[in-house]
Design a protein around this motif. Structure first.
Motif, mmCIF file in Angstrom:
data_model
loop_
_atom_site.group_PDB
_atom_site.id
_atom_site.type_symbol
_atom_site.label_atom_id
_atom_site.label_comp_id
_atom_site.label_asym_id
_atom_site.label_seq_id
_atom_site.Cartn_x
_atom_site.Cartn_y
_atom_site.Cartn_z
ATOM 1 N N LEU A 160 2.392 -1.394 34.639
ATOM 2 C CA LEU A 160 3.525 -1.083 33.106
ATOM 3 C C LEU A 160 4.872 -1.946 33.051
ATOM 4 O O LEU A 160 4.864 -3.266 32.352
ATOM 5 C CB LEU A 160 3.094 -0.406 32.813
ATOM 6 C CG LEU A 160 3.555 0.605 31.178
ATOM 7 C CD1 LEU A 160 2.045 -0.073 30.530
ATOM 8 C CD2 LEU A 160 3.999 1.355 31.020
ATOM 9 N N LYS A 161 5.266 -1.919 34.403
ATOM 10 C CA LYS A 161 6.760 -1.941 34.502
ATOM 11 C C LYS A 161 6.935 -3.535 34.391
ATOM 12 O O LYS A 161 7.809 -4.423 33.618
ATOM 13 C CB LYS A 161 7.530 -1.358 35.751
ATOM 14 C CG LYS A 161 7.075 -0.173 35.414
ATOM 15 C CD LYS A 161 7.597 0.701 36.937
ATOM 16 C CE LYS A 161 7.895 2.226 37.274
ATOM 17 N NZ LYS A 161 8.085 3.222 38.099
ATOM 18 N N GLU A 162 5.455 -3.983 35.394
ATOM 19 C CA GLU A 162 5.559 -5.752 35.424
ATOM 20 C C GLU A 162 5.600 -6.336 34.053
ATOM 21 O O GLU A 162 6.343 -6.861 33.929
ATOM 22 C CB GLU A 162 4.717 -5.962 37.038
ATOM 23 C CG GLU A 162 5.354 -5.599 38.412
ATOM 24 C CD GLU A 162 4.320 -5.684 39.039
ATOM 25 O OE1 GLU A 162 3.031 -6.344 38.161
ATOM 26 O OE2 GLU A 162 4.348 -5.440 40.111
ATOM 27 N N ALA A 163 4.868 -5.521 33.404
ATOM 28 C CA ALA A 163 4.576 -6.691 32.052
ATOM 29 C C ALA A 163 5.676 -6.637 30.969
ATOM 30 O O ALA A 163 5.745 -7.082 30.320
ATOM 31 C CB ALA A 163 3.367 -5.639 32.132
ATOM 32 N N MET A 164 5.937 -5.121 31.340
ATOM 33 C CA MET A 164 7.183 -4.971 30.607
ATOM 34 C C MET A 164 8.832 -6.486 30.507
ATOM 35 O O MET A 164 9.366 -6.996 30.180
ATOM 36 C CB MET A 164 8.542 -3.547 30.453
ATOM 37 C CG MET A 164 7.440 -2.775 29.900
ATOM 38 S SD MET A 164 8.411 -1.221 29.478
ATOM 39 C CE MET A 164 6.671 -0.252 29.658
ATOM 40 N N LYS A 165 9.195 -6.187 32.277
ATOM 41 C CA LYS A 165 9.987 -6.945 32.639
ATOM 42 C C LYS A 165 9.644 -8.326 32.421
ATOM 43 O O LYS A 165 10.451 -9.338 31.840
ATOM 44 C CB LYS A 165 9.821 -7.176 34.748
ATOM 45 C CG LYS A 165 10.583 -5.795 34.474
ATOM 46 C CD LYS A 165 10.723 -5.558 36.289
ATOM 47 C CE LYS A 165 11.235 -4.112 36.520
ATOM 48 N NZ LYS A 165 10.907 -3.976 37.100
ATOM 49 N N ALA A 166 7.719 -9.248 32.201
ATOM 50 C CA ALA A 166 7.421 -10.094 32.336
ATOM 51 C C ALA A 166 7.548 -10.567 30.412
ATOM 52 O O ALA A 166 7.203 -11.552 30.304
ATOM 53 C CB ALA A 166 6.375 -10.307 32.913
ATOM 54 N N LYS A 167 7.226 -9.460 29.567
ATOM 55 C CA LYS A 167 7.467 -9.493 28.434
ATOM 56 C C LYS A 167 5.427 -10.148 28.540
ATOM 57 O O LYS A 167 6.193 -11.651 27.089
ATOM 58 C CB LYS A 167 8.989 -10.599 27.954
ATOM 59 C CG LYS A 167 9.954 -9.334 27.530
ATOM 60 C CD LYS A 167 11.213 -10.889 27.121
ATOM 61 C CE LYS A 167 12.208 -9.957 27.722
ATOM 62 N NZ LYS A 167 13.688 -10.448 27.315
ATOM 63 N N GLU A 168 5.134 -9.680 28.591
ATOM 64 C CA GLU A 168 3.488 -9.991 28.512
ATOM 65 C C GLU A 168 3.293 -9.025 27.316
ATOM 66 O O GLU A 168 3.120 -7.644 28.036
ATOM 67 C CB GLU A 168 3.211 -10.394 29.966
ATOM 68 C CG GLU A 168 3.836 -10.495 30.684
ATOM 69 C CD GLU A 168 2.390 -11.117 32.304
ATOM 70 O OE1 GLU A 168 2.479 -9.613 32.034
ATOM 71 O OE2 GLU A 168 2.809 -12.019 32.997
ATOM 72 N N ALA A 169 3.347 -9.427 26.236
ATOM 73 C CA ALA A 169 3.021 -8.092 25.273
ATOM 74 C C ALA A 169 1.396 -7.943 24.787
ATOM 75 O O ALA A 169 0.803 -6.199 25.124
ATOM 76 C CB ALA A 169 3.732 -8.672 23.795
ATOM 77 N N ASP A 170 0.604 -8.050 25.356
ATOM 78 C CA ASP A 170 -1.132 -7.936 25.347
ATOM 79 C C ASP A 170 -0.878 -7.740 26.226
ATOM 80 O O ASP A 170 -2.037 -6.445 26.143
ATOM 81 C CB ASP A 170 -1.830 -9.643 24.644
ATOM 82 C CG ASP A 170 -1.683 -10.260 24.214
ATOM 83 O OD1 ASP A 170 -1.079 -9.658 22.453
ATOM 84 O OD2 ASP A 170 -1.806 -11.752 23.616
ATOM 85 N N ARG A 171 -0.550 -7.963 27.432
ATOM 86 C CA ARG A 171 -1.264 -7.283 28.689
ATOM 87 C C ARG A 171 -0.204 -5.971 28.692
ATOM 88 O O ARG A 171 -0.849 -4.763 29.040
ATOM 89 C CB ARG A 171 -0.767 -7.733 30.133
ATOM 90 C CG ARG A 171 -0.531 -6.579 30.972
ATOM 91 C CD ARG A 171 -0.330 -8.215 32.356
ATOM 92 N NE ARG A 171 -0.242 -7.460 33.809
ATOM 93 C CZ ARG A 171 -1.795 -7.113 34.084
ATOM 94 N NH1 ARG A 171 -2.390 -7.111 33.576
ATOM 95 N NH2 ARG A 171 -1.209 -6.681 35.543
#
Length: 154
Positions: free
Chosen positions: A11-22
């Motif tokens: 979740l944190k990694e997806a936030m940092k990478a701005k992967e909205a769908d993930r």
């Protein structure tokens, strides 16, 4: 590392990478786990720590199955864009599930469980399925395994 920690890290990694769908799918997973925690707390009293990894695997398995059914319905309805979104969510959820057993491994596990329980008739099917669910939650499709066990015991 337990599943909760893996989900939180992803979740944190997806936030940092701005992967909205993930990120959206990971938040759904997190919410489902927290819902189960709250329900378990109500049943067991306030002292319980929460759901186990086995229960989380059950939740994830159910989420995958729901999305696959939705994708099938969308495909039949001609809504391929929505079907693709559901299948993308399935891929994210499956990252947290253990590797699925092959057909041969599943058959071996069923035979082993039948032998271990000492099952001789269809009446023992519940014992066999219980043992399989205890050991292989998230690793096999119990909808397909049920008929297999039934055939072996018939």
């Amino acid at each position: 590392m337990d599943i909760r920690t893996r989900v939180a890290t992803a979740l944190k990694e997806a936030m940092k990478a701005k992967e909205a769908d993930r990120l959206s799918t990971l938040r759904l997973i997190n919410a489902a786990i927290k819902d189960k925690d709250i329900a378990a707390r109500g049943e067991n009293g306030a002292g319980e720590a929460g759901v186990t990894d086995a229960e989380v695997l059950g939740i994830l398995g159910k989420m995958v199955k729901q999305r696959q059914e939705s994708a099938r319905a969308y495909e039949e309805g001609g809504r391929l864009d929505l079907a693709e979104r559901e299948l993308a969510e399935v891929k994210v959820i499956e990252e947290f599930l253990p590797q699925q057993l092959s057909q041969a491994e599943t058959e071996a596990a069923v035979n082993e469980a039948i032998a271990e329980v000492g099952a001789e008739s269809i009446r023992d099917m519940g014992k066999v399925m219980g043992l399989l669910k205890e050991r292989y939650t998230g690793q096999m499709d119990f909808g397909a395994v049920g008929p297999m066990v039934k055939d072996r015991l018939a």
